[in-house]
Motif scaffolding. Structure first.
Motif, PDB file in Angstrom:
ATOM      1  N   UNK A  37     -42.659  -2.898  37.472  1.00  6.00           N
ATOM      2  CA  UNK A  37     -42.705  -3.423  38.841  1.00  6.00           C
ATOM      3  C   UNK A  37     -44.140  -3.787  39.227  1.00  6.00           C
ATOM      4  N   UNK A  38     -45.100  -2.922  38.876  1.00  4.90           N
ATOM      5  CA  UNK A  38     -46.503  -3.195  39.208  1.00  4.90           C
ATOM      6  C   UNK A  38     -47.029  -4.443  38.506  1.00  4.90           C
ATOM      7  N   UNK A  39     -46.551  -4.681  37.296  1.00  2.17           N
ATOM      8  CA  UNK A  39     -47.026  -5.847  36.539  1.00  2.17           C
ATOM      9  C   UNK A  39     -46.127  -7.063  36.714  1.00  2.17           C
ATOM     10  N   UNK A  40     -45.214  -6.976  37.674  1.00  2.00           N
ATOM     11  CA  UNK A  40     -44.286  -8.075  37.984  1.00  2.00           C
ATOM     12  C   UNK A  40     -43.445  -8.484  36.769  1.00  2.00           C
ATOM     13  N   UNK A  41     -43.036  -7.507  35.995  1.00  2.16           N
ATOM     14  CA  UNK A  41     -42.149  -7.733  34.868  1.00  2.16           C
ATOM     15  C   UNK A  41     -42.821  -7.973  33.536  1.00  2.16           C
TER      16      UNK A  41
END
Length: 111
Positions: A59-63
């Motif tokens: 989620x933090x790395x946008x997938x």
């Protein structure tokens, strides 16, 4: 019967990817069949667990961390199967990409 056809498609995709992607070596056709089986087992049982564990990072790395999970599965398969080797992260990344594309194209004829 469909499982056997999927195995053949995965094996062909692995052979094509090994011939296209530099840094990937598959010793022979039987090794490609074993790699297809091992990748299928790892993707079925281990990958969902890793995806759940890595969900906050994903989620933090946008997938984008999902790519790292895929590469880890390919590295693990290369560790488990003799005659199958991956030389680096980019080789594993492109190997996974080519296998997905070729499997998708060949799988279209199955449906």
């Amino acid at each position: 019967m469909k499982l056997l056809i999927r195995l053949v498609i995965s094996t062909l995709a692995i052979i094509v990817a090994a011939n296209i992607v530099p840094g990937v070596a598959v010793a022979g056709t039987m090794t490609a069949v074993i790699v297809a089986i091992v990748l299928g087992i790892l993707n079925t049982f281990l990958k969902p667990v890793l995806q759940i564990l890595a969900l906050p990072i994903t989620i933090l790395t946008l997938g984008l961390f999902y790519i790292v999970v895929n590469v880890f599965i390919i590295y693990l398969a290369s560790y488990l199967v003799d005659g199958f080797s991956i030389s680096g992260f980019m080789s594993a990344l492109f190997f996974g990409l080519v296998v997905s594309i070729v499997s998708g194209i060949l799988g279209m004829f199955l449906d």
